[in-house]
Design a protein around this motif. Structure first.
Motif, PDB file in Angstrom:
ATOM      1  N   LYS A 215     -10.537  -2.167 -16.830  1.00 51.65           N
ATOM      2  CA  LYS A 215      -9.552  -1.213 -16.317  1.00 51.65           C
ATOM      3  C   LYS A 215     -10.124  -0.519 -15.094  1.00 51.65           C
ATOM      4  CE  LYS A 215      -7.231  -0.257 -20.714  1.00 51.65           C
ATOM      5  NZ  LYS A 215      -6.830   0.793 -21.694  1.00 51.65           N
ATOM      6  N   TYR A 216      -9.253  -0.248 -14.123  1.00 50.90           N
ATOM      7  CA  TYR A 216      -9.688   0.340 -12.866  1.00 50.90           C
ATOM      8  C   TYR A 216      -8.773   1.503 -12.480  1.00 50.90           C
ATOM      9  CZ  TYR A 216     -12.139  -4.134 -12.414  1.00 50.90           C
ATOM     10  OH  TYR A 216     -12.938  -5.231 -12.638  1.00 50.90           O
ATOM     11  N   LYS A 217      -9.384   2.611 -12.087  1.00 46.53           N
ATOM     12  CA  LYS A 217      -8.644   3.670 -11.410  1.00 46.53           C
ATOM     13  C   LYS A 217      -8.459   3.209  -9.968  1.00 46.53           C
ATOM     14  CE  LYS A 217     -10.613   7.259 -14.350  1.00 46.53           C
ATOM     15  NZ  LYS A 217     -11.416   8.497 -14.444  1.00 46.53           N
ATOM     16  N   THR A 218      -7.205   3.233  -9.489  1.00 43.30           N
ATOM     17  CA  THR A 218      -6.904   2.550  -8.228  1.00 43.30           C
ATOM     18  C   THR A 218      -6.006   3.393  -7.326  1.00 43.30           C
ATOM     19  OG1 THR A 218      -7.007   0.432  -9.408  1.00 43.30           O
ATOM     20  CG2 THR A 218      -5.988   0.419  -7.229  1.00 43.30           C
ATOM     21  N   PHE A 219      -6.436   3.560  -6.079  1.00 44.88           N
ATOM     22  CA  PHE A 219      -5.608   4.158  -5.034  1.00 44.88           C
ATOM     23  C   PHE A 219      -5.180   3.054  -4.068  1.00 44.88           C
ATOM     24  CE2 PHE A 219      -8.208   7.740  -6.400  1.00 44.88           C
ATOM     25  CZ  PHE A 219      -7.331   8.817  -6.357  1.00 44.88           C
ATOM     26  N   LEU A 220      -3.890   3.028  -3.701  1.00 43.83           N
ATOM     27  CA  LEU A 220      -3.377   2.143  -2.653  1.00 43.83           C
ATOM     28  C   LEU A 220      -2.817   3.028  -1.547  1.00 43.83           C
ATOM     29  CD1 LEU A 220      -1.590  -0.581  -4.826  1.00 43.83           C
ATOM     30  CD2 LEU A 220      -3.769  -0.804  -3.607  1.00 43.83           C
TER      31      LEU A 220
ATOM     32  N   ASP B 294      -5.029   2.370  12.396  1.00 41.48           N
ATOM     33  CA  ASP B 294      -4.096   2.132  11.291  1.00 41.48           C
ATOM     34  C   ASP B 294      -4.877   1.580  10.104  1.00 41.48           C
ATOM     35  OD1 ASP B 294      -2.165   0.240   9.696  1.00 41.48           O
ATOM     36  OD2 ASP B 294      -0.865   1.594  10.820  1.00 41.48           O
ATOM     37  N   ILE B 295      -4.733   2.235   8.927  1.00 42.81           N
ATOM     38  CA  ILE B 295      -5.535   1.890   7.744  1.00 42.81           C
ATOM     39  C   ILE B 295      -4.628   1.504   6.581  1.00 42.81           C
ATOM     40  CG2 ILE B 295      -7.402   2.623   6.219  1.00 42.81           C
ATOM     41  CD1 ILE B 295      -8.051   2.877   9.213  1.00 42.81           C
ATOM     42  N   GLN B 296      -4.840   0.317   6.026  1.00 38.88           N
ATOM     43  CA  GLN B 296      -4.306  -0.059   4.722  1.00 38.88           C
ATOM     44  C   GLN B 296      -5.512  -0.218   3.802  1.00 38.88           C
ATOM     45  OE1 GLN B 296      -2.226  -3.517   6.385  1.00 38.88           O
ATOM     46  NE2 GLN B 296      -0.356  -2.764   5.395  1.00 38.88           N
ATOM     47  N   GLU B 297      -5.511   0.488   2.676  1.00 39.84           N
ATOM     48  CA  GLU B 297      -6.759   0.612   1.915  1.00 39.84           C
ATOM     49  C   GLU B 297      -6.515   0.638   0.421  1.00 39.84           C
ATOM     50  OE1 GLU B 297     -10.655   3.044   2.975  1.00 39.84           O
ATOM     51  OE2 GLU B 297      -8.992   4.381   2.505  1.00 39.84           O
ATOM     52  N   GLU B 298      -7.360  -0.115  -0.299  1.00 42.36           N
ATOM     53  CA  GLU B 298      -7.408  -0.027  -1.756  1.00 42.36           C
ATOM     54  C   GLU B 298      -8.758   0.545  -2.160  1.00 42.36           C
ATOM     55  OE1 GLU B 298      -6.578  -3.132  -5.287  1.00 42.36           O
ATOM     56  OE2 GLU B 298      -8.548  -3.385  -4.349  1.00 42.36           O
ATOM     57  N   LEU B 299      -8.730   1.580  -2.999  1.00 40.37           N
ATOM     58  CA  LEU B 299      -9.935   2.148  -3.608  1.00 40.37           C
ATOM     59  C   LEU B 299      -9.830   1.939  -5.103  1.00 40.37           C
ATOM     60  CD1 LEU B 299      -9.994   5.630  -1.828  1.00 40.37           C
ATOM     61  CD2 LEU B 299     -11.337   3.628  -1.190  1.00 40.37           C
ATOM     62  N   ARG B 300     -10.901   1.439  -5.720  1.00 42.54           N
ATOM     63  CA  ARG B 300     -10.836   1.280  -7.174  1.00 42.54           C
ATOM     64  C   ARG B 300     -12.229   1.394  -7.789  1.00 42.54           C
ATOM     65  NH1 ARG B 300      -9.469  -4.786  -9.347  1.00 42.54           N
ATOM     66  NH2 ARG B 300     -11.492  -5.751  -8.948  1.00 42.54           N
ATOM     67  N   ILE B 301     -12.244   1.876  -9.031  1.00 44.63           N
ATOM     68  CA  ILE B 301     -13.490   2.016  -9.779  1.00 44.63           C
ATOM     69  C   ILE B 301     -13.226   1.664 -11.227  1.00 44.63           C
ATOM     70  CG2 ILE B 301     -13.145   4.480 -10.312  1.00 44.63           C
ATOM     71  CD1 ILE B 301     -16.184   4.835  -9.916  1.00 44.63           C
TER      72      ILE B 301
ATOM     73  N   PHE C 176       0.866  -1.190   0.000  1.00 46.84           N
ATOM     74  CA  PHE C 176       0.000   0.000   0.000  1.00 46.84           C
ATOM     75  C   PHE C 176       0.901   1.238   0.000  1.00 46.84           C
ATOM     76  CE2 PHE C 176      -2.457  -3.454   1.744  1.00 46.84           C
ATOM     77  CZ  PHE C 176      -3.692  -3.311   1.135  1.00 46.84           C
ATOM     78  N   PRO C 177       1.512   1.529  -1.186  1.00 45.93           N
ATOM     79  CA  PRO C 177       2.591   2.524  -1.252  1.00 45.93           C
ATOM     80  C   PRO C 177       2.139   3.976  -1.423  1.00 45.93           C
ATOM     81  CG  PRO C 177       2.358   1.420  -3.361  1.00 45.93           C
ATOM     82  CD  PRO C 177       1.349   0.790  -2.452  1.00 45.93           C
ATOM     83  N   ASN C 178       0.862   4.271  -1.189  1.00 42.18           N
ATOM     84  CA  ASN C 178       0.337   5.628  -1.379  1.00 42.18           C
ATOM     85  C   ASN C 178       0.555   6.110  -2.813  1.00 42.18           C
ATOM     86  OD1 ASN C 178      -0.611   5.980   1.320  1.00 42.18           O
ATOM     87  ND2 ASN C 178       1.501   6.310   1.971  1.00 42.18           N
ATOM     88  N   THR C 179      -0.091   5.395  -3.723  1.00 41.68           N
ATOM     89  CA  THR C 179       0.020   5.700  -5.148  1.00 41.68           C
ATOM     90  C   THR C 179      -1.358   5.619  -5.809  1.00 41.68           C
ATOM     91  OG1 THR C 179       0.464   3.379  -5.679  1.00 41.68           O
ATOM     92  CG2 THR C 179       2.381   4.836  -5.378  1.00 41.68           C
ATOM     93  N   PHE C 180      -1.436   6.241  -6.989  1.00 39.34           N
ATOM     94  CA  PHE C 180      -2.592   6.084  -7.872  1.00 39.34           C
ATOM     95  C   PHE C 180      -2.104   5.420  -9.142  1.00 39.34           C
ATOM     96  CE2 PHE C 180      -4.913   7.480 -11.617  1.00 39.34           C
ATOM     97  CZ  PHE C 180      -6.198   7.085 -11.296  1.00 39.34           C
ATOM     98  N   SER C 181      -2.891   4.490  -9.695  1.00 40.40           N
ATOM     99  CA  SER C 181      -2.511   3.829 -10.941  1.00 40.40           C
ATOM    100  C   SER C 181      -3.748   3.350 -11.680  1.00 40.40           C
ATOM    101  CB  SER C 181      -1.573   2.640 -10.660  1.00 40.40           C
ATOM    102  OG  SER C 181      -2.246   1.663  -9.865  1.00 40.40           O
TER     103      SER C 181
END
Length: 306
Positions: free
Chosen positions: A273-278, A291-298, A260-265
């Motif tokens: 295809k997914y827009k993704t935040f880690l 403490d939060i480890q989180e993936e957001l994707r659409i 969870f490297p704090n990136t968007f890809s």
């Protein structure tokens, strides 16, 4: 007797002919009458909506006037436009009364530019435009913004009095979200070692920033809850993400996590295809740290450019 009946029939026929001619004349006059109106999305308050890109400081928009009638115009129609704050006051009063928290806001003058307050429908044409340039940065994604406009005067033909005004509503978007409609990313997260899944509402706030609620704090359309529980994700030119507080949330970004490297890809799984935040961060609420480890994707589709 037959003669009298014949005379009556002739009189009735004459009356009907006159009535028919009057009707035909009225129909023809209405059919060919040249009347213009300001274009809007609805028939209630004459709202016209436009989505503006937060990546632009001069995102283009417009209002338009359209002329009806079955025959083309022989003269230009020059329409002078003015700002009319009474329109917005009436809209708020009739829809929300004293509930000022629900009132639409006037678009601040620093957020738009109108070079010319005029619409011209050239002779022989049906439509004319007035350009509006909007810088939506700094506007709240939680508020409704409108610019109230109306016709001050015009040069030719007739105006539809029910369509002489328009409330120009501003929506915002960036690459990651829009507030024209709800944008919900799927999320999976580990909060203090416990797994969660669900949907998370994402709001555009600047050209490269979005706002979310931290952790598993639920979004509510409540200023206090948003201010105390929301964070901002800002994507730089290298697609690294900086995590900061929206208002009052205490948040700390945790870097160095390979998962969870704090990136968007953009993630392509071969099918979609997914827009993704880690993301990895800590936040404090009620003096408790989480403490939060989180993936957001659409899921999304690339726009085709011709």
């Amino acid at each position: 007797m037959m003669k009298i009946r014949y005379i009556i029939l002739m009189v009735l026929a004459g009356v009907m002919t006159i009535f028919s001619c009057d009707n035909d004349e009225l129909f023809e006059r209405e059919q060919y009458k040249k009347t213009f109106a300001l274009l809007s999305d609805d028939d209630g308050f004459n709202i016209f909506s436009e989505e503006h890109d937060l990546e632009l400081t001069d995102s283009p928009g417009f209002i338009s006037a359209i002329c009806g009638g079955s025959l083309p115009t022989e003269k230009d129609i020059n329409i002078a436009i003015i700002e009319d704050d009474d329109l917005l006051a009436d809209y708020n009063s009739r829809n929300f009364g004293d509930e000022t928290g629900k009132h639409a806001r006037r678009l601040p003058q620093s957020n738009y530019d109108i070079a010319k307050y005029n619409i011209t429908i050239p002779a022989g044409e049906r439509k004319g435009l007035m350009s509006i340039e909007v810088n939506a940065n700094g506007l709240s994604p939680d508020s409704v913004y409108m610019l109230p406009l109306s016709v001050a005067r015009f040069s030719s033909y007739e105006m539809n009095l029910d369509k002489r005004t328009v409330l120009y509503r501003v929506y915002m978007k960036n690459y990651y979200a829009t507030n024209t409609s709800e944008v919900n990313y799927n999320y999976r997260s580990k909060i203090d070692g416990i797994n969660y899944i669900g949907l998370k509402r994402v709001f555009p706030v600047h050209g490269n920033s979005v706002r979310i609620m931290a952790g598993n704090i639920s979004f509510e359309s409540n200023e206090n809850i948003i201010n105390s529980g929301a964070i901002v994700l800002t994507v730089d030119e290298n697609n690294n993400v900086q995590i900061t507080s929206w208002k009052n949330m205490t948040v700390t970004q945790i870097d160095g996590d390979p998962d969870f490297p704090n990136t968007f890809s953009i993630v392509d799984d071969g099918y979609n295809k997914y827009k993704t935040f880690l993301l990895h961060y800590k936040y404090s609420v009620n003096e408790e740290e989480h403490d939060i480890q989180e993936e957001l994707r659409i899921e999304f589709e690339e726009e085709i450019k011709y």
